[in-house]
Design an enzyme around this catalytic site. Structure first.
Site, PDB file in Angstrom:
ATOM      1  N   HIS A 254      -9.763  -2.296  14.270  1.00  0.00           N
ATOM      2  CA  HIS A 254     -10.156  -3.672  14.593  1.00  0.00           C
ATOM      3  C   HIS A 254      -9.761  -4.051  16.024  1.00  0.00           C
ATOM      4  CE1 HIS A 254     -10.803  -7.962  13.972  1.00  0.00           C
ATOM      5  NE2 HIS A 254      -9.572  -8.176  14.428  1.00  0.00           N
TER       6      HIS A 254
ATOM      7  N   GLU B 241     -11.371 -24.355  10.730  1.00  0.00           N
ATOM      8  CA  GLU B 241     -12.230 -23.703  11.695  1.00  0.00           C
ATOM      9  C   GLU B 241     -13.475 -24.496  12.040  1.00  0.00           C
ATOM     10  OE1 GLU B 241     -12.433 -19.614  10.769  1.00  0.00           O
ATOM     11  OE2 GLU B 241     -13.533 -19.120  12.580  1.00  0.00           O
TER      12      GLU B 241
ATOM     13  N   LYS C 214      -6.664 -17.463   6.260  1.00  0.00           N
ATOM     14  CA  LYS C 214      -7.994 -16.907   6.006  1.00  0.00           C
ATOM     15  C   LYS C 214      -7.832 -15.637   5.177  1.00  0.00           C
ATOM     16  CE  LYS C 214     -10.401 -16.532   9.851  1.00  0.00           C
ATOM     17  NZ  LYS C 214     -11.486 -16.634  10.833  1.00  0.00           N
TER      18      LYS C 214
ATOM     19  N   LYS D 194     -18.175  -7.120   7.158  1.00  0.00           N
ATOM     20  CA  LYS D 194     -16.756  -7.348   6.914  1.00  0.00           C
ATOM     21  C   LYS D 194     -16.481  -8.817   6.605  1.00  0.00           C
ATOM     22  CE  LYS D 194     -13.592  -6.033   9.646  1.00  0.00           C
ATOM     23  NZ  LYS D 194     -12.375  -5.674   8.956  1.00  0.00           N
TER      24      LYS D 194
ATOM     25  N   ARG E  88      -7.496 -19.686 -10.903  1.00  0.00           N
ATOM     26  CA  ARG E  88      -7.927 -20.751  -9.981  1.00  0.00           C
ATOM     27  C   ARG E  88      -6.923 -20.992  -8.857  1.00  0.00           C
ATOM     28  NH1 ARG E  88      -9.737 -23.229 -14.770  1.00  0.00           N
ATOM     29  NH2 ARG E  88     -11.960 -22.782 -15.005  1.00  0.00           N
TER      30      ARG E  88
ATOM     31  N   LYS F 271      -1.231 -19.507  17.711  1.00  0.00           N
ATOM     32  CA  LYS F 271      -2.150 -19.544  16.574  1.00  0.00           C
ATOM     33  C   LYS F 271      -1.801 -20.699  15.642  1.00  0.00           C
ATOM     34  CE  LYS F 271      -5.005 -17.046  13.461  1.00  0.00           C
ATOM     35  NZ  LYS F 271      -5.312 -15.879  12.642  1.00  0.00           N
TER      36      LYS F 271
ATOM     37  N   HIS G 270     -16.591  -7.731  16.372  1.00  0.00           N
ATOM     38  CA  HIS G 270     -16.882  -7.504  14.954  1.00  0.00           C
ATOM     39  C   HIS G 270     -18.165  -6.717  14.761  1.00  0.00           C
ATOM     40  CE1 HIS G 270     -14.182 -10.727  12.923  1.00  0.00           C
ATOM     41  NE2 HIS G 270     -13.684  -9.511  12.784  1.00  0.00           N
TER      42      HIS G 270
ATOM     43  N   ASP H  68       0.831  -1.208   0.000  1.00  0.00           N
ATOM     44  CA  ASP H  68       0.000   0.000   0.000  1.00  0.00           C
ATOM     45  C   ASP H  68       0.867   1.260   0.000  1.00  0.00           C
ATOM     46  OD1 ASP H  68       0.576   0.948   2.609  1.00  0.00           O
ATOM     47  OD2 ASP H  68      -1.035  -0.230   3.507  1.00  0.00           O
TER      48      ASP H  68
ATOM     49  N   GLY I  18      -8.553  49.263  21.884  1.00  0.00           N
ATOM     50  CA  GLY I  18      -9.883  49.528  21.326  1.00  0.00           C
ATOM     51  C   GLY I  18     -10.922  48.525  21.774  1.00  0.00           C
TER      52      GLY I  18
ATOM     53  N   ASN J 163     -11.385 -16.418  18.081  1.00  0.00           N
ATOM     54  CA  ASN J 163     -12.407 -15.384  17.918  1.00  0.00           C
ATOM     55  C   ASN J 163     -12.849 -14.780  19.239  1.00  0.00           C
ATOM     56  OD1 ASN J 163     -13.041 -14.779  15.232  1.00  0.00           O
ATOM     57  ND2 ASN J 163     -13.709 -16.891  15.005  1.00  0.00           N
TER      58      ASN J 163
ATOM     59  N   GLU K 211      -4.660  -8.093  19.753  1.00  0.00           N
ATOM     60  CA  GLU K 211      -4.724  -9.504  19.341  1.00  0.00           C
ATOM     61  C   GLU K 211      -3.769 -10.350  20.184  1.00  0.00           C
ATOM     62  OE1 GLU K 211      -6.897 -10.696  17.287  1.00  0.00           O
ATOM     63  OE2 GLU K 211      -7.377  -9.210  15.732  1.00  0.00           O
TER      64      GLU K 211
ATOM     65  N   GLY L 232      -0.098  -4.674   6.000  1.00  0.00           N
ATOM     66  CA  GLY L 232      -0.888  -5.052   7.161  1.00  0.00           C
ATOM     67  C   GLY L 232      -1.951  -6.063   6.774  1.00  0.00           C
ATOM     68  N   GLY L 233      -2.916  -6.240   7.662  1.00  0.00           N
ATOM     69  CA  GLY L 233      -3.956  -7.226   7.449  1.00  0.00           C
ATOM     70  C   GLY L 233      -4.806  -6.948   6.223  1.00  0.00           C
TER      71      GLY L 233
ATOM     72  N   ARG M 143     -10.397 -23.694  16.370  1.00  0.00           N
ATOM     73  CA  ARG M 143      -9.954 -22.448  15.801  1.00  0.00           C
ATOM     74  C   ARG M 143     -10.897 -21.307  16.151  1.00  0.00           C
ATOM     75  NH1 ARG M 143      -7.529 -21.340   9.831  1.00  0.00           N
ATOM     76  NH2 ARG M 143      -7.255 -19.118  10.215  1.00  0.00           N
TER      77      ARG M 143
ATOM     78  N   LYS N 238      -5.464 -11.010  23.315  1.00  0.00           N
ATOM     79  CA  LYS N 238      -6.503 -12.027  23.096  1.00  0.00           C
ATOM     80  C   LYS N 238      -5.912 -13.424  23.115  1.00  0.00           C
ATOM     81  CE  LYS N 238      -7.049 -13.491  19.158  1.00  0.00           C
ATOM     82  NZ  LYS N 238      -7.171 -13.547  17.704  1.00  0.00           N
TER      83      LYS N 238
ATOM     84  N   LEU O 128       8.461  -3.135  11.992  1.00  0.00           N
ATOM     85  CA  LEU O 128       7.653  -2.468  13.024  1.00  0.00           C
ATOM     86  C   LEU O 128       8.162  -1.071  13.348  1.00  0.00           C
ATOM     87  CD1 LEU O 128       7.013  -5.434  15.477  1.00  0.00           C
ATOM     88  CD2 LEU O 128       5.436  -4.415  13.839  1.00  0.00           C
TER      89      LEU O 128
ATOM     90  N   HIS P  86     -14.180 -11.375  19.394  1.00  0.00           N
ATOM     91  CA  HIS P  86     -14.568 -10.983  18.038  1.00  0.00           C
ATOM     92  C   HIS P  86     -16.061 -11.081  17.777  1.00  0.00           C
ATOM     93  CE1 HIS P  86     -10.308 -11.086  17.451  1.00  0.00           C
ATOM     94  NE2 HIS P  86     -10.384 -10.819  16.163  1.00  0.00           N
TER      95      HIS P  86
HETATM   96  N1  LIG Z   1      -7.284 -13.076   7.954  1.00  0.00           N
HETATM   97  C1  LIG Z   1      -7.347 -13.049   9.264  1.00  0.00           C
HETATM   98  O1  LIG Z   1      -7.289 -14.066   9.924  1.00  0.00           O
HETATM   99  C2  LIG Z   1      -7.452 -11.748   9.943  1.00  0.00           C
HETATM  100  C3  LIG Z   1      -7.268 -11.664  11.321  1.00  0.00           C
HETATM  101  C4  LIG Z   1      -7.321 -10.418  11.937  1.00  0.00           C
HETATM  102  C5  LIG Z   1      -7.550  -9.300  11.179  1.00  0.00           C
HETATM  103  N2  LIG Z   1      -7.752  -9.409   9.837  1.00  0.00           N
HETATM  104  C6  LIG Z   1      -7.979  -8.249   9.004  1.00  0.00           C
HETATM  105  O2  LIG Z   1      -6.811  -7.432   9.051  1.00  0.00           O
HETATM  106  C7  LIG Z   1      -7.175  -6.099   8.782  1.00  0.00           C
HETATM  107  C8  LIG Z   1      -6.510  -5.194   9.772  1.00  0.00           C
HETATM  108  O3  LIG Z   1      -5.105  -5.328   9.647  1.00  0.00           O
HETATM  109  P1  LIG Z   1      -4.132  -4.141  10.069  1.00  0.00           P
HETATM  110  O4  LIG Z   1      -4.479  -3.683  11.401  1.00  0.00           O
HETATM  111  O5  LIG Z   1      -2.785  -4.593   9.803  1.00  0.00           O
HETATM  112  O6  LIG Z   1      -4.588  -2.992   9.086  1.00  0.00           O
HETATM  113  P2  LIG Z   1      -3.906  -2.319   7.826  1.00  0.00           P
HETATM  114  O7  LIG Z   1      -3.450  -3.309   6.853  1.00  0.00           O
HETATM  115  O8  LIG Z   1      -4.874  -1.295   7.373  1.00  0.00           O
HETATM  116  O9  LIG Z   1      -2.623  -1.632   8.459  1.00  0.00           O
HETATM  117  C9  LIG Z   1      -2.776  -0.591   9.386  1.00  0.00           C
HETATM  118  C10 LIG Z   1      -2.094   0.683   8.927  1.00  0.00           C
HETATM  119  O10 LIG Z   1      -0.714   0.620   9.200  1.00  0.00           O
HETATM  120  C11 LIG Z   1       0.042   0.836   8.010  1.00  0.00           C
HETATM  121  N3  LIG Z   1       1.209   0.024   8.140  1.00  0.00           N
HETATM  122  C12 LIG Z   1       1.280  -1.324   8.154  1.00  0.00           C
HETATM  123  N4  LIG Z   1       2.543  -1.680   8.383  1.00  0.00           N
HETATM  124  C13 LIG Z   1       3.280  -0.575   8.509  1.00  0.00           C
HETATM  125  C14 LIG Z   1       4.642  -0.329   8.761  1.00  0.00           C
HETATM  126  N5  LIG Z   1       5.496  -1.320   8.964  1.00  0.00           N
HETATM  127  N6  LIG Z   1       5.065   0.943   8.828  1.00  0.00           N
HETATM  128  C15 LIG Z   1       4.196   1.959   8.651  1.00  0.00           C
HETATM  129  N7  LIG Z   1       2.899   1.784   8.437  1.00  0.00           N
HETATM  130  C16 LIG Z   1       2.452   0.515   8.356  1.00  0.00           C
HETATM  131  C17 LIG Z   1      -0.883   0.475   6.904  1.00  0.00           C
HETATM  132  O11 LIG Z   1      -0.551   1.140   5.714  1.00  0.00           O
HETATM  133  C18 LIG Z   1      -2.218   0.933   7.442  1.00  0.00           C
HETATM  134  O12 LIG Z   1      -2.381   2.313   7.250  1.00  0.00           O
HETATM  135  C19 LIG Z   1      -8.676  -6.039   8.863  1.00  0.00           C
HETATM  136  O13 LIG Z   1      -9.190  -5.959   7.559  1.00  0.00           O
HETATM  137  C20 LIG Z   1      -9.068  -7.359   9.498  1.00  0.00           C
HETATM  138  O14 LIG Z   1     -10.325  -7.802   9.082  1.00  0.00           O
HETATM  139  C21 LIG Z   1      -7.696 -10.596   9.219  1.00  0.00           C
HETATM  140 ZN   LIG Z   2      -8.829 -10.036  14.988  1.00  0.00          ZN
END
Ligand SMILES: NC(=O)c1ccc[n+]([C@@H]2O[C@H](COP(=O)([O-])OP(=O)(O)OC[C@H]3O[C@@H](n4cnc5c(N)ncnc54)[C@H](O)[C@@H]3O)[C@@H](O)[C@H]2O)c1
Ligand SMILES: [Zn+2]
Length: 1654
Positions: free
Chosen positions: A284, A257, A154, A163, A132, A247, A272, A42, A950, A265, A196, A116-117, A261, A199, A182, A268
């Site tokens: 989230h 799941e 997932k 969502k 496919r 995990k 959610h 991104d 004034g 949640n 998380e 990120g996620g 698994r 959790k 990070l 969640h």
């Molecule tokens: N598949 C699954 O099992 C699962 C589990 C939990 C959450 N999710 C999904 O994950 C998503 C949330 O993930 P998220 O919190 O990572 O959100 P995200 O991907 O939007 O990342 C959060 C923000 O941090 C920024 N960012 C990420 N890494 C960075 C870095 N190293 N340096 C600077 N900026 C950085 C991103 O650009 C974004 O703006 C949700 O859509 C949620 O539904 C999925």
């Molecule tokens: Zn979660």
């Protein structure tokens, strides 16, 4: 490079480490050969990491394929998409797929998801279906993705309905967790990921949870640049690895799941549902934090989870700054924004509804993971839970179902699944929880055997006493050895105490017996100072603060000899704690040799305390009249002094002796005997205590049982009393020192209960229901907290009372409670609270000076279904719960307030006492539109600033403009002190004056808090308290306006002035000192500069008045100066000057047809400077403000957005944007690319101003149908009141895409500016409706390529058929000499409008007139004599004004919704608007004149009366030669107080301040004599020259009528309005009605005056 490999699903595909990029490249090339690697990320991450990653891949490719022509050499492609949840959609997926297809990617492609996620889920899903299914590699960069979303395969995208609803399981080939990513993660995202981690630890890994509990500050700061680098042994890495392990274990055992698994949640199911309602404002992890606490409460209510574990979970979540309740302000704020944008509010039903679309639900039951304790769940899957139970935790209120205790038994949960159906234990890795059957839950109701009589019998122990718990904790910690504390209260207060003792290394704590017992290992008094930089945070726990203050003095000093290292222990608390007194204790300790400093305010926390090791001991004095906790604090530590201590209590009276006795009693239990001195003669006890030296010893038994809280105990006992059942409480009996322990014997027994009390147990059996006797008179001074319980029982006691005042029961029903006056100042005024809430049941009460009388009524007569307000007071809630067990349907409105002393009260009520409770959602107060602000109700406007700036003058103008009274602080001061201010200072000195000044300020803020303009003294900012008060006032929404003037002017003025005392120092020094204070106290600045750039010539007369009117009208919110939201089109002119002053003289021409003016601040340049300074920008604005009152759009356009302001100076941009708000600018342009904290700052402090959130794409690569523009729209809509999106057109078709985009987002309620730059984009400028930026031929350059002028746009609209030409007319006769054609034709031409204006002369309505009215291109008509009445029958409707005046001068065709008659003709009368506007033009602030005068009684006089009525005139005098005609007018306006005069010049009440003549000029005279008898004589005392009035002559020939001549000579202070001005004004109003555009007044006026003077 060390890489830690973790297996999942039988493969070691998770690699964890630091700086893994090289490793990633090598591993992929070696083990996942492919023709194409596609990395997708991104736009946040790309600039940080993409380039080095691509370089590494290129190098690695070279190394693997040295031959450049090798056909197997792979491609490395990258693709970047917008960040955030809005991209995780089907459209976002399609966009990536199109990219892959364009680049001919095939089935062997390897996709790398870097991010990120959001990236992980979206890219993973693309990979799952592309061709496919292709291979995918996850490279998570956010903490959340590392520990959660990247693991497990997932993948999903969101749909509008929810969502993650569309997706697939798709396992990645590798997951590379590189913690080096990070470093750039924002803090909020870190906490989000930690949610998380919490959790995972909570459900599976208690050790990890303990690590989280202990390291919150380390973890939250570990990414800051000043922190040491992360390494594999860092707690964060340990936690990441343990989370991944957990995990991976769970996923491996249950990849799809099925059961296990579902555990991940936890939090969640509810989380959610919350997220669906507050996305994208709350993240989230933040939503699941609330979800975890609520789901844990569900487990507690089901009797599965204990309060200790719940408390640990909640505190752990809170310690990471994560939200823990639905009422967290982040969630409320998000809800507010979403509702404002037309979205759904959060309610229990919407949450349950959202939960019901959860994929994991099982039929009617919802699947929720029930925690059993930290690290373990009830079963190996989520448990099915009924809606009713979920509702109970979500609801803010509780309804108690009246019934006999022990009769309600909650349906049991389904049996737990403790083993996986087909798990193969040999496959497992990582920790496996040992699941055992939970012990028979202590929650099942315990109806113990059959008592002697066969009433139900409940036995329970109530929570430990807070006072005893805190004392026992300190004592056990100071012991040497291990002590088991039983029945400790689990509350925030005790938790705070434990945490602080642990930080002081006083003791370690562990829980056993599932949280029933706390094992304290004490250090025997060897305490140490916490590491530098840590403060002991005590929240609002008063007891902890008092006790620990002394404890900290006995901390051992460290061995360092370095004096500069003199460490201190610091204790602090929340804002409320910082106000609570501690001075008497600190004073006593200082006297005893301690060194204690106040870090903020004198007498309160925070404190810094020097470690002494031991206090010297000896004689100590303490004022004990405020709090007994001071005494206990010293007593507890005194044995550790160097010498035996004698403590003497001083002060008027010792308060709460019982608590002092309690402390001594407990000290005895821990082996120290305190003796209290007796008077040698009388034998009376004295307030002198002797404490020997010694060390506390653990009691013989090794344990100490904390007595139950006696106040809490009153509730179950009272329930037994009121329901006629029996209740036995362990841990509280006759030996108790707690006053409330007497409640059973002294209150309940006399009311007819049977009470059996042993030393440690109490049993109460109530008389049969309805048979309680009134208590009569009872002094509850020793048990004040129990009086609320007593009231609840007394409410149904109907027999045997004290008599008199008895409402019904002839005195037998009176319970009179005394000795509780102090309960008025507890959590709330409890006496009042009980009276008010009892009344809801129909119970009468009477207040007494020290208590109240309650008049009991028979149960059957009580009102059911009462909804009880609890004042956030736990005792009110629990006391009324007692009454609720016998009065059906009672609702307790704030269930959470019980948490203070009995967190699981509602669970205990249901599970232990067997009384059912139900969750209730209270109806939200119906949101009515906020009442329009009125002058009387707005917070007063305070003016500050130097003397001589004034203030008083501006204050007078402002007061007049807002119709508010003005209060001059100095005058008020002199009045209060009964002497001139100067004398006061001379006699008493400056110091005394400042004291009196602040006192008066605080008083005025109360007495004159609303509806005033207050001009404050110049030196008010000299006192810190006054500054604080002003800042607080501004923060709370009031206006504090700094009237600012050039220093030189102030100096000049002050040097000549003598009325006020001299400063005794140079004016300049005073100015320099105060300027920053004015700056900090004021939230607005009014520039009252005398010398403006551009010179005085630019300032027309009345310019300052007009600006005062605009400024104060806007900032007060009374008349926000905004573009009307109903305008069908609006424009703003961009001023693109380095210095705007050259434009000022021609501003009216430049602003022709526009609705606002944009100041391009980024283009402003002082000679020689790079950035415009705030001073320069202010002076430019001040200058602009003197020539136009149009709203200003303040724009600081950055380079990357196409402007000139550097991108790397957000702080400077922020300063300017804040300045704009302070200067009362109406529109602030905020780029979506600015730092979020800055955006937040502006949006929260914008007041009545609006934010235009803008995004510009200069590259031409952002398309209107892609995800980026959509993401930008979402981002901008979050921030702005208006959204501005600017793209670039490469061809005309881009404008059509733009139009489709606008149509798509049109339902969203935010107005949008959407434009394409470039010549090819001009069509988009023509079609844009809101605030189209325009240029003018006279401007040096256009602000953007393709920008057009207003008349260009109108011509273009006409040519493409969107602005058809219309014909306008003047009806009447004679009209050939009318100025109207000149007026309107000039206006049309200036705006580029294609319309025409012609004459239709005639003395009656003819067929021709009718034909004109019916023609489709009829645009409107002016109507004059003699047709103003005759025209009415041919019209369809009249405005209120036309109806009241009884005549029409304007015809406006309007659209109607009826198909038969699509067009209606509306008759209006703009004459009255002309009068009002002409008056306001010369006297902007004029409102509600006391008296006004109208001369004449014809049609125009009616318009004049109506105008005065609209202005709010309190009284209208009417004079006409024929009295009868005048009387007819009074009848036409029955609601206007009109007085008909016989004679001019003497007034029945006050003299008129507005005079309007509607008599032809030649019918008036100012002379008397022969030949003039027929005329109206205007006497010279007609205009009272002592006031500043306004005189209007409606006759427009000659220029100087006799009336205007009279005004000029006898009343020069009066403003004069000649008829032609009214004519122009009413023409303006007509023009606006017809065209929807503002009339270009200056151009029109010039032309009309030319005609007039010709
Ligand atoms: N598949 C699954 O099992 C699962 C589990 C939990 C959450 N999710 C999904 O994950 C998503 C949330 O993930 P998220 O919190 O990572 O959100 P995200 O991907 O939007 O990342 C959060 C923000 O941090 C920024 N960012 C990420 N890494 C960075 C870095 N190293 N340096 C600077 N900026 C950085 C991103 O650009 C974004 O703006 C949700 O859509 C949620 O539904 C999925
Ligand atoms: Zn979660």
């Amino acid at each position: 490079m060390s890489v830690r490999k973790i297996p999942i699903l039988g493969k070691e595909s998770i690699h964890v480490g630091f700086n893994l990029v090289q490793h990633i490249a090598d591993t992929l090339l070696d083990t996942l050969p492919s023709s194409t690697y596609v990395l997708i990320t991104d736009t946040n991450i790309a600039p940080l990491y993409l380039q080095p990653i691509a370089a590494t891949f290129a190098q690695a490719t070279d190394a693997h394929f040295p031959d450049k022509s090798d056909p197997a050499r792979p491609r490395f492609l990258t693709y970047t998409i917008p960040p955030g949840e809005t991209t995780k959609t089907r459209e976002g997926k399609a966009e990536i797929e199109d990219f892959l297809l364009r680049h001919r990617c095939t089935r062997d492609t390897v996709i790398i998801a870097l991010g990120g996620g959001v990236i992980g889920d979206l890219v993973g899903f693309v990979a799952a279906t592309f061709m496919r299914g292709v291979r995918v590699v996850q490279v998570p960069t956010s903490l959340l993705a590392m520990v959660d979303s990247a693991i497990g395969g997932k993948t999903a995208v969101d749909a509008p309905l929810g969502k993650n609803l569309i997706g697939a399981f798709w396992q990645p080939s590798y997951i590379f967790v590189d913690a080096a990513f990070l470093r750039t993660l924002p803090l909020r995202e870190l906490a989000n990921g930690l949610a998380e981690v919490i959790k995972t630890a909570a459900i599976w890994d208690e050790a990890a949870f303990a690590l989280l509990e202990a390291n919150s500050s380390t973890l939250l700061t570990c990414l800051s640049p000043s922190s040491p680098a992360l390494h594999l042994g860092h707690p964060l890495l340990t936690l990441i690895i343990s989370s991944i392990n957990t995990k991976a274990t769970i996923v491996s055992r249950d990849p799809r799941e099925a059961h296990l698994r579902g555990l991940v949640n936890f939090g969640h199911s509810i989380g959610h549902a919350i997220e669906a309602l507050v996305t994208p404002y709350v993240l989230h992890g933040e939503c699941i934090s609330v979800g975890m606490v609520l789901e844990a409460e569900l487990a507690r209510a089901a009797g599965v989870l204990g309060q200790v574990s719940l408390g640990r979970l909640r505190r752990c979540i809170e310690s990471y700054g994560l939200p823990s309740t639905l009422s967290d302000k982040r969630i409320l704020e998000a809800e507010k924004r979403i509702v404002a944008a037309g979205g759904q509010a959060i309610s229990v039903d919407t949450l349950l509804d959202r939960m019901s679309v959860d994929k994991k639900n099982a039929g009617k039951l919802k699947r929720v993971v029930l925690l059993e304790r930290i690290g373990k769940t009830r079963e190996l899957r989520a448990t099915g839970v009924a809606d009713e139970d979920i509702r109970k935790v979500l609801c803010p209120a509780m309804r108690v179902v009246a019934g006999t205790p022990s009769t309600y038994v909650k349906p049991p949960l389904p049996p737990p699944m403790l083993e996986l159906p087909d798990a193969d234990p040999t496959q497992l890795s990582g920790p496996v929880p040992n699941a055992h059957i939970p012990q028979a839950s202590s929650a099942t109701p315990v109806p113990i055997g059959k008592p002697a009589t066969d009433v139900p019998h409940i036995t329970l122990s109530t929570p430990g006493s807070k006072s005893l718990s805190n004392r026992a904790l300190v004592l056990a910690a100071l012991c040497k050895g291990t002590c088991r504390l039983k029945n400790l209260l689990h509350s925030d207060d005790t938790q705070v105490m434990m945490a602080a003792l642990e930080q002081l290394k006083a003791a370690t704590f562990t829980w056993t017996d599932n949280g029933e017992t706390l094992v304290v290992t004490g250090s025997g008094g060897a305490l140490s100072v916490p590491p530098p930089g840590t403060q002991l945070y005590l929240g609002n726990a008063g007891t902890a603060a008092r006790f620990l203050t002394t404890v900290c003095t006995i901390v051992s000093p460290s061995n360092t000899t370095d004096a500069s290292q003199a460490q201190m222990t610091e204790i602090t608390g929340n804002a409320r704690m910082k106000q609570r007194p501690i001075a008497p204790l600190v004073t006593a300790l200082r006297d005893a040799g301690a060194t204690i400093g106040y870090l903020e305010s004198e007498g309160c926390l925070p404190l810094s305390i020097k470690p002494l090791g031991r206090l010297p001991g000896g004689t100590l004095m303490l004022d004990a009249s405020l709090s007994s906790q001071y005494v206990s604090s010293i007593l507890l530590c005194a044995p550790y002094a160097a010498e035996p201590t004698t403590l003497t209590l001083t002060g008027p009276a010792v308060i709460s002796q019982l608590y002092i006795d309690m402390t001594i009693e407990l000290m005895r239990a821990f082996g120290i005997e305190v003796t209290r001195e007796r008077d040698a003669v009388s034998g009376d006890l004295l307030n002198v205590y002797h404490i020997p030296k010694g060390t506390y010893r653990v009691p013989e038994s090794g344990e100490f049982v904390i007595e139950s809280d006696a106040s809490s105990a009153t509730y179950p006992l009272a329930i037994a009393a009121i329901t006629g059942t029996r209740c036995t409480l362990a841990n509280i009996g006759s030996s108790s020192l707690q006053g409330d322990a007497r409640f059973a014997k002294e209150v309940l027994e006399p009311m007819g209960c049977e009470v059996v009390q042993t030393e440690t147990e109490t049993t109460v059996t109530g008389p049969p229901k309805g048979k309680l006797r009134a208590r009569g008179e009872v002094d509850m001074e020793p048990m004040t907290d129990a009086f609320l319980t007593a009231c609840a029982v007394a409410a149904v006691a109907t027999d045997g009372g004290v008599g008199e005042g008895a409402e019904s029961g002839e005195g037998k029903n009176v319970t009179r409670i005394r000795g509780i006056a102090n309960q008025r100042v507890k959590e709330c005024n409890r006496i009042q609270a009980m009276m008010d809430q009892l009344a809801k049941f129909g119970i009468s009460t009477r207040e007494l000076p020290d208590g109240l009388e309650v008049y009991g009524r028979p149960l059957s007569q009580l009102t059911r279904g009462a909804s009880i307000h609890c004042y956030d007071d736990h005792r009110v809630a629990m006391a009324f719960s007692v009454l609720a067990t016998v009065v059906d349907g009672t609702i307790l409105e704030e269930k959470r307030c019980v948490e203070k002393t009995w967190p699981n009260w509602w669970d205990d009520l249901e599970n232990r006492l067997g009384v059912k409770v139900e969750g209730v959602e209270l109806p939200k107060p119906v949101k009515t539109n906020p009442a329009p602000k009125t002058p009387e109700t707005i917070p007063s406007i305070l003016l500050i600033g130097m003397r001589g700036s004034g203030k008083t003058y501006i204050g007078e103008l402002a007061a007049r403009a807002l119709s508010l009274p003005l209060l001059d602080f100095d005058v008020e001061f002199s009045r209060e002190c009964k002497q001139p201010l100067r004398d006061f200072v001379l006699k008493q000195g400056w110091a005394e004056f400042r004291k009196a000044e602040i006192a008066l300020l605080l008083k005025l803020m109360k007495t004159h808090g609303r509806g005033w303009v207050v001009s404050l003294g110049g030196g008010i900012v000299e006192t810190p308290e006054a500054r604080e008060a002003l800042k607080k006032y501004a923060k709370a929404g009031g206006c504090v306006v700094w009237v600012q003037r050039e220093s030189e002017e102030i100096e000049r003025y002050l040097e000549s002035e003598t009325e006020r005392p001299a400063y005794g120092e140079p004016v300049r020094a005073v100015l320099e000192r105060r300027t920053p204070w004015f700056e900090e106290c004021a939230n607005y600045i009014f520039g009252n500069h005398t010398a403006l750039p551009g010179g005085a010539s630019a300032m027309g007369s009345g310019a300052l008045e007009a600006e005062v009117t605009r400024f104060f009208g806007h900032v007060s919110g009374l008349r926000p100066n905004l573009v009307p939201s109903n305008a069908n089109r609006s424009y703003f002119l961009s001023l693109t000057y380095p210095d705007v002053t050259p434009a000022l003289p021609k501003i009216s021409e430049l602003t022709t047809g526009v609705d606002a003016v944009e100041l391009r601040v980024d283009l402003l340049r002082e000679s020689g400077s790079q950035l415009p300074s705030p001073t320069y920008v202010s002076s430019q604005l001040f200058a602009l403000r003197r020539v136009t009152t149009l709203p200003i759009v303040f724009t600081v356009r950055t380079v990357s957005q196409g402007g000139a302001f550097p991108d790397d100076a957000p702080a400077e941009a922020g300063k300017l944007l804040n300045l704009a708000l302070r200067l009362g600018v109406e529109y602030i342009d905020v780029e979506t690319t600015l730092p979020p904290s800055l955006v937040q700052e502006i949006t929260t402090s914008k007041g009545p101003s609006l934010v235009i959130a803008s995004f510009h794409d200069w590259t031409g690569s952002v398309t209107w149908d892609g995800v980026t523009m959509k993401a930008q729209y979402e981002a901008a809509a979050q921030i702005g009141d208006v959204v501005k999106l600017i793209g670039r057109a490469n061809s005309v078709s881009d404008n059509f895409k733009l139009q489709e985009f606008v149509a798509r987002v049109a339902e969203a309620s935010k107005p949008i500016i959407a434009i394409n730059m470039g010549t090819a984009g001009q069509l988009s400028r023509v079609l844009n409706k809101t605030l189209t930026p325009v240029t003018h031929p006279l401007l040096p350059t256009a602000a953007a390529p393709g920008q057009m002028s207003v008349s260009d746009i109108h011509r273009a609209l006409h040519l493409i058929g969107l602005l058809p030409a219309r014909r306008f007319f003047l009806f009447g006769s004679p009209i050939s000499r009318s100025p109207s054609p000149t007026l309107h034709s000039t206006g049309f031409a200036a705006l580029g409008l294609p319309h025409t204006y012609g004459l239709l002369e005639g003395e009656s309505i003819t067929d021709e007139t009718r034909a004109v009215l019916a023609s489709p291109d009829f645009g409107g008509a002016s109507v004059t004599i003699p047709l103003k009445l005759d025209v009415i029958p041919v019209l369809d409707c009249l405005t209120a004004a036309a109806t009241a005046i009884g005549a029409v001068n304007t015809i406006i065709p309007c659209q109607s919704s009826s198909p038969e008659k699509p067009r209606l003709l509306l008759g209006d009368n703009t004459d009255y608007i002309g009068i009002i506007n002409a008056i306001h033009a010369v006297s902007p602030g004029l409102r509600a004149p006391d008296s006004a005068l109208v001369l004449g009684a014809g049609g125009t006089a009616r318009a004049a009366v109506y105008a005065l009525h609209t202005l709010g005139a309190k009284r209208v005098y009417l004079y006409n030669r024929t009295h009868a005609k005048a009387t007819a007018i009074t009848e036409a306006f029955p609601s206007v107080p009109i007085l008909v005069l016989d004679k001019l010049g003497s007034w029945p009440a006050s003299a008129p301040s507005v005079v309007i003549s509607t008599v032809p000029a030649d019918a008036t005279t100012i002379k008397t004599g022969p030949g003039l008898e027929g005329k109206v004589y205007l006497p010279s005392n007609l205009l009272d020259s002592s006031i500043k009035g306004v005189v209007v002559d409606m006759a427009y020939k000659p220029a100087e009528t006799p009336l205007l001549a009279l005004a000029k000579h006898v009343a020069p202070t009066w403003a004069r309005v000649p008829g032609v001005e009214v004519l122009l004004e009413q023409g303006d109003a007509q023009f606006e009605h017809w065209t929807g555009r503002r009339c270009p007044r200056e151009i029109v006026r010039e032309k009309v005056l030319q005609w007039y003077n010709a």
